[in-house]
Design an enzyme around this catalytic site. Structure first.
Site, mmCIF file in Angstrom:
data_model
loop_
_atom_site.group_PDB
_atom_site.id
_atom_site.type_symbol
_atom_site.label_atom_id
_atom_site.label_comp_id
_atom_site.label_asym_id
_atom_site.label_seq_id
_atom_site.Cartn_x
_atom_site.Cartn_y
_atom_site.Cartn_z
ATOM 1 N N SER A 223 26.243 26.623 18.129
ATOM 2 C CA SER A 223 25.028 25.915 17.725
ATOM 3 C C SER A 223 23.912 26.944 17.570
ATOM 4 C CB SER A 223 24.668 24.820 18.735
ATOM 5 O OG SER A 223 24.596 25.327 20.040
ATOM 6 N N GLY A 225 20.646 26.254 16.917
ATOM 7 C CA GLY A 225 19.352 25.583 17.002
ATOM 8 C C GLY A 225 19.034 24.839 15.725
ATOM 9 N N ALA A 226 17.814 25.013 15.225
ATOM 10 C CA ALA A 226 17.358 24.288 14.035
ATOM 11 C C ALA A 226 18.134 24.697 12.789
ATOM 12 C CB ALA A 226 15.862 24.509 13.836
ATOM 13 N N GLY A 228 21.336 24.690 12.497
ATOM 14 C CA GLY A 228 22.596 23.952 12.387
ATOM 15 C C GLY A 228 23.732 24.608 13.143
ATOM 16 N N GLY A 254 22.636 19.935 22.206
ATOM 17 C CA GLY A 254 23.959 20.546 22.393
ATOM 18 C C GLY A 254 24.972 19.540 22.913
ATOM 19 N N ASP A 255 24.523 18.639 23.802
ATOM 20 C CA ASP A 255 25.427 17.614 24.340
ATOM 21 C C ASP A 255 25.824 16.639 23.238
ATOM 22 O OD1 ASP A 255 25.062 18.827 26.829
ATOM 23 O OD2 ASP A 255 23.318 17.580 27.269
#
Lengths: 320, 320
Positions: A223, A225-226, A228, A254-255
């Site tokens: 991941s 972050g913003a 993708g 993230g979950d």
């Protein structure tokens, strides 16, 4: 049934204060409590997506009781099943102090208690319960940190047991527990860029993901972050990006990625479809009013708008 | 038996962190829990002084259970009796974040949750219990803030009931609850300089104490921090000072003053002797390793060294 494991469950407490002033006394305006720990968050999202979900791990003491009580209140659209093993220790709290003067997501100060001490007998008891639960599981997620007393190689053991039982396993942790879990060849690991760098030494996500895959993971979903997700899977490599950058609270994004990957896996979706679901769900989590919830309207709206780009080996190397 | 009333009891939680950084995530190194709220602190000190002590007020929810469990662990030299009334709400927590980098007492950041909502029926139930307990009490202390739902004039009611029952009553609160309590003519009020200024508008302690006395208190014992105590009583006025300024953690020093005043009252000591005990005990509390405990060796050593000076009307007016 989808099983999630949270060895170090928590009671997440959020305090709203006008402003945090170190070394001052604060009147807390509002207190909110939620069941916490990554695996419990994943389970709540899975239940919201309509999956039959069961949580296991450890819970103990008054905070553990409170976590279990709050879990029974998750009923929309289905409940989360409680298969937590009781420990003689006390489930940790996390206290998140949110400043009302800041914007959404800005200004949260976190205090994470250490987890309860797990005895060897409690760990053995958990392994028995885990083995029994796997018999009815379509997929399992192993999430978060290890409480004191649990062997650092715990996730290696749990990954191997799941693979022996033929249950696909997603691992979401970091540091040494991730390193040890990787070696047992989980189906998917979902580190963020920082966690990937921590175990591989590479700060270039694609390179780091390749290293993590070489160390044992069948698929690596990183991941970013913003920006993708970046996914290396047995079916190919993809970059997935939301249609726009989302402003909001990244807690729980993230979950939501883990929940979407499990959900897609349980439904037999292709990798690109799983990744689209994960990206839309993570963005809808960032946009939600409450940390860790997701905004269903945003999720539905984003699903057709997420961009999936297959990475060819050469093109992939140019990424980053 | 000495009775202490804590309408807004608390579970006091202390977190040790290396350093508090706003908007960062902190791993808490050590978690300590204590029964909290002024009246419970007073009761623990009274028990340590060898008095039979009973606590009442409200407790509820998992935190209330934990407070009661911790109270049963106070056994040196005697236990604190639990006559708390169960509320359907949840007892508040206070979280105190202590920085290890600072000196003792330096660097504590406090978060105080609001108390549970008390229903009118629960308040009536408390009044019944309080009335019954007074029948066996030699003295009573009314301590701390009021939880939501309890009438702001609560301490006025409780002071009148105690006086009707012939039980001497010490009031330790602030703001409007103190103002309303004063009017019911308590035997003793124990404000600090700031609380006195808050209700009288005067920042000069002697003047403010005289105003508070005129409003109804038979005796006013004002705590002036490291400068000791100023007392206006029916037997005369005194300034009491410890032999030296004490460095340490002032948490709980005010509660130790209340405990000493009650203890001296129950034993029939003269006003100067009560004030000496209060000053020595407060200083020994500041010097203790754990916030809210007192250092018995320091207490014994200071008892003969505290200075009591009678204030004559004219001389008294010159003070400040």
């Amino acid at each position: 049934m989808i099983l999630t494991v949270t060895l170090n469950a928590a009671l997440d407490v959020t305090y709203r204060v006008p402003r945090l002033e170190p070394r001052a006394s604060h009147r807390v305006r509002e207190v909110a409590e939620r069941p916490g720990g990554k695996g419990l968050n994943v389970a709540r999202v899975l239940a919201a997506l309509g999956h039959e979900t069961l949580v296991t791990g450890f819970a103990g003491g008054p905070t553990g009781e409170r976590v279990r009580e709050l879990l029974t209140e998750v009923t929309e659209p289905g409940p989360v099943g409680d298969a937590l093993v009781t420990t003689g220790g006390t489930t940790r709290r996390t206290v998140s102090v949110v400043e009302e003067s800041g914007g959404p997501g800005a200004g949260a100060t976190l205090f994470n208690e250490p987890g309860p001490q797990i005895s060897p007998a409690e760990w053995e008891r958990f392994l028995d319960v885990y083995g029994e639960l796997l018999a009815g599981a379509d997929a399992v997620a192993l999430c978060g940190s290890l409480p004191p007393g649990v062997p650092v190689g715990a996730y290696g053991t749990l990954v191997r047991t799941a693979r022996t039982a033929g249950v696909p396993v997603v691992l979401d942790t970091d540091g040494e527990p991730l390193r040890r879990g990787l070696a047992a060849r989980p189906d998917v690991v979902k580190p963020n860029a920082e966690e990937l760098a921590g175990i591989t030494g590479s700060t270039e996500p694609l390179h780091a993901a390749r290293l993590a895959q070489r160390r044992g993971a069948h698929a690596v979903v990183a991941s970013l972050g913003a920006d993708g997700l970046l996914a290396l899977t047995p079916d190919g490599a993809w970059r997935v990006t939301p249609p726009r950058r989302m402003a909001g609270n990244p807690t729980g994004a993230g979950d939501s990625v883990v929940a979407a990957l499990l959900s897609g896996l349980a439904e037999g979706l292709s990798w690109p479809d799983r990744l689209v679901r994960a990206t839309a769900l993570a963005a809808a989590t960032v946009r939600a009013e409450t940390a860790g919830e997701f905004d269903r309207a945003v999720y539905e709206e984003l699903l057709p708008a997420v961009t999936v780009t297959r990475q060819r080996a050469a093109a992939a190397s140019a990424v980053g």
